[in-house]
Write a protein that holds these residues in place. Sequence first.
Motif, PDB file in Angstrom:
ATOM      1  N   LEU A 235      44.366  36.549 -18.972  1.00 23.36           N
ATOM      2  CA  LEU A 235      44.564  35.375 -17.541  1.00 23.36           C
ATOM      3  C   LEU A 235      43.114  34.731 -17.460  1.00 23.36           C
ATOM      4  N   PRO A 236      43.356  33.109 -18.198  1.00 22.59           N
ATOM      5  CA  PRO A 236      42.208  32.558 -18.094  1.00 22.59           C
ATOM      6  C   PRO A 236      42.180  31.462 -16.123  1.00 22.59           C
ATOM      7  N   ASP A 237      40.608  31.596 -15.888  1.00 15.45           N
ATOM      8  CA  ASP A 237      40.591  30.440 -14.378  1.00 15.45           C
ATOM      9  C   ASP A 237      40.845  28.762 -15.197  1.00 15.45           C
ATOM     10  N   ASP A 238      40.432  28.265 -14.235  1.00 14.36           N
ATOM     11  CA  ASP A 238      40.671  26.723 -14.945  1.00 14.36           C
ATOM     12  C   ASP A 238      39.534  26.271 -15.868  1.00 14.36           C
ATOM     13  N   GLN A 239      38.657  26.832 -16.081  1.00 17.77           N
ATOM     14  CA  GLN A 239      37.779  26.718 -16.760  1.00 17.77           C
ATOM     15  C   GLN A 239      37.712  27.099 -18.528  1.00 17.77           C
ATOM     16  N   GLY A 240      39.006  27.766 -18.082  1.00 20.12           N
ATOM     17  CA  GLY A 240      38.984  29.020 -19.422  1.00 20.12           C
ATOM     18  C   GLY A 240      38.648  30.157 -19.206  1.00 20.12           C
ATOM     19  N   VAL A 241      37.889  30.722 -18.431  1.00 16.06           N
ATOM     20  CA  VAL A 241      37.455  31.834 -18.274  1.00 16.06           C
ATOM     21  C   VAL A 241      38.015  33.066 -17.873  1.00 16.06           C
ATOM     22  N   THR A 242      38.254  34.062 -18.598  1.00 13.13           N
ATOM     23  CA  THR A 242      38.606  35.619 -18.728  1.00 13.13           C
ATOM     24  C   THR A 242      38.032  36.782 -18.203  1.00 13.13           C
ATOM     25  N   ALA A 243      38.482  37.419 -18.033  1.00 16.52           N
ATOM     26  CA  ALA A 243      38.077  38.809 -16.971  1.00 16.52           C
ATOM     27  C   ALA A 243      36.592  39.047 -17.977  1.00 16.52           C
ATOM     28  N   LEU A 244      37.106  39.302 -19.353  1.00 15.79           N
ATOM     29  CA  LEU A 244      36.548  40.140 -20.389  1.00 15.79           C
ATOM     30  C   LEU A 244      34.944  39.038 -20.347  1.00 15.79           C
ATOM     31  N   MET A 245      35.122  37.374 -20.305  1.00 19.24           N
ATOM     32  CA  MET A 245      34.284  36.409 -20.338  1.00 19.24           C
ATOM     33  C   MET A 245      33.897  36.693 -19.225  1.00 19.24           C
ATOM     34  N   GLU A 246      33.982  36.704 -18.209  1.00 22.55           N
ATOM     35  CA  GLU A 246      33.193  37.421 -16.737  1.00 22.55           C
ATOM     36  C   GLU A 246      32.455  38.159 -16.606  1.00 22.55           C
ATOM     37  N   ALA A 247      32.396  38.896 -17.108  1.00 19.68           N
ATOM     38  CA  ALA A 247      32.151  40.631 -17.582  1.00 19.68           C
ATOM     39  C   ALA A 247      30.844  40.252 -18.781  1.00 19.68           C
ATOM     40  N   THR A 248      31.392  40.038 -20.000  1.00 23.81           N
ATOM     41  CA  THR A 248      30.533  39.672 -20.724  1.00 23.81           C
ATOM     42  C   THR A 248      29.077  38.560 -20.360  1.00 23.81           C
ATOM     43  N   MET A 249      29.328  37.105 -19.741  1.00 27.12           N
ATOM     44  CA  MET A 249      28.397  36.517 -19.145  1.00 27.12           C
ATOM     45  C   MET A 249      27.498  37.649 -18.651  1.00 27.12           C
ATOM     46  N   PHE A 250      27.829  38.874 -17.923  1.00 29.47           N
ATOM     47  CA  PHE A 250      26.188  39.192 -16.965  1.00 29.47           C
ATOM     48  C   PHE A 250      26.605  40.450 -17.288  1.00 29.47           C
ATOM     49  N   GLY A 251      26.547  40.950 -19.048  1.00 29.94           N
ATOM     50  CA  GLY A 251      26.782  42.469 -19.483  1.00 29.94           C
ATOM     51  C   GLY A 251      26.716  43.360 -19.090  1.00 29.94           C
ATOM     52  N   ARG A 252      27.660  43.067 -18.240  1.00 32.48           N
ATOM     53  CA  ARG A 252      28.105  44.278 -17.643  1.00 32.48           C
ATOM     54  C   ARG A 252      29.757  44.777 -18.620  1.00 32.48           C
ATOM     55  N   VAL A 253      28.369  46.088 -19.834  1.00 33.95           N
ATOM     56  CA  VAL A 253      29.292  47.038 -20.720  1.00 33.95           C
ATOM     57  C   VAL A 253      30.469  47.680 -20.217  1.00 33.95           C
ATOM     58  N   GLU A 254      29.907  48.322 -19.570  1.00 35.72           N
ATOM     59  CA  GLU A 254      31.666  49.522 -19.177  1.00 35.72           C
ATOM     60  C   GLU A 254      32.395  49.199 -18.705  1.00 35.72           C
ATOM     61  N   ALA A 255      32.335  47.441 -18.296  1.00 33.81           N
ATOM     62  CA  ALA A 255      33.671  46.854 -17.834  1.00 33.81           C
ATOM     63  C   ALA A 255      34.223  45.900 -18.860  1.00 33.81           C
ATOM     64  N   MET A 256      33.682  45.755 -19.936  1.00 31.54           N
ATOM     65  CA  MET A 256      33.767  45.141 -21.020  1.00 31.54           C
ATOM     66  C   MET A 256      34.632  46.402 -21.740  1.00 31.54           C
TER      67      MET A 256
END
Length: 410
Positions: A235-256
């Motif tokens: 599911l993307p937000d209004d900017q097309g960002v998914t949960a995986l992208m959110e984790a990736t942008m902040f370097g959350r490896v275990e979340a990814m």
Amino acid sequence: MARAEANFWQQGWGLIQFLDTARTGLLGLLGVNANVLIWAADEEDEEGSHCLAALMTRAATGGQVDAMRLLLDHPSATPALLMQTTSDGLSPLILAAQGGHVDVMRLLLDHPSADAEAMVMYTNNAGWNALIGAAEEGHVEAMRVLLDHPSADAAEMMMHADGDGWTAFGWAAQGGHVDAMHLLLDHPSADSEALLMRTNDHGLTALMEAAGEGHVEAMRLMLFHSSADAAIMMLPDDQGVTALMEATMFGRVEAMRLLLDHPSADAAATIALRNSTGDCALTMAAQFAAHHSSPGSWQPLLLLLRHVASEPLPSAAQRARMTKVLETLCQSQHFKALLGSDQPDDVHDECIRLLLAHGACTARPWCDNPVVSRIIHAQFNNDAAQLTRVPQLLNEAVVGFVFTWQQQQQ
């Protein structure tokens, strides 16, 4: 009166601090200081708030049970006074809930003059109710007091959203408060599926927020709950960002890793999704690697590349994605020195090797550095037979680069 106002805070707040440690003689103390409290009930301070209400606000914030009991026993403790708020619209009950002061909350809700239903359902200027205040800090017992109170509409409280569209569950997820999330999802009045899939005013889900913060256990609860829908991962937000992208942008490896390895995940498809600016998780990982100097800054990119499906003949879309990632890395000022070094580095080398294997074009000036050359040299082992296979794997620009390099080796 000005002198009385100046003395009020000293006498009134000094009284509260003293009463907080005193366990006996409360009525006697009330008699001694009755002039302060009687005056406080009728007068207003310079901000226009009743001074007795100001004392009640301080007692609620500090969780001072004896002081609150004394104030509530005063004849001026009316229903209106119990709902008196700060300049931010915070009621005594919200303040007590934010601090997890359960005993103070019970005193307020059980007072004979209390309109308990109005108190638990009240929202402040930002749309917060007491449940949101408690959930944001993870105060489970305070949440339970509110949800189980006879005057509460638990279902309505849980689905209530603040001014930004966040529910109590969303706030608990942002803070990684797993026990608070459990309480909300498993409450008899809860619509757990609705809580999980609920988005705020910008299309963000609780899962996205938890992913961006790296709250892996909170994510695990949401992904494996009996009411969970695997579609939430895509599911993307209004900017097309998914949960995986959110984790990736902040370097959350275990979340990814949790998202990519989920039994219902289509890792390759999730990685390939693009946001409204055309970026996918891979390009975001490259940007993270390019702008951070920490030892693990390339790990998000390496994790994603390992989950990209190998294709005998990479598609044009995949070649374009991989090329953009390699370009981002090579053009980064921070990493030019690193990429210009001929010292091997396992993580960096594997990232570039996988980019080449997945179709990244290297026939560009920004790839003219020893690292890329060394890896190409190692990738094909100086084997002319393998070099002749390169045109089948890469695009036309790479063909020219490889044969030029082959001629230079002769």
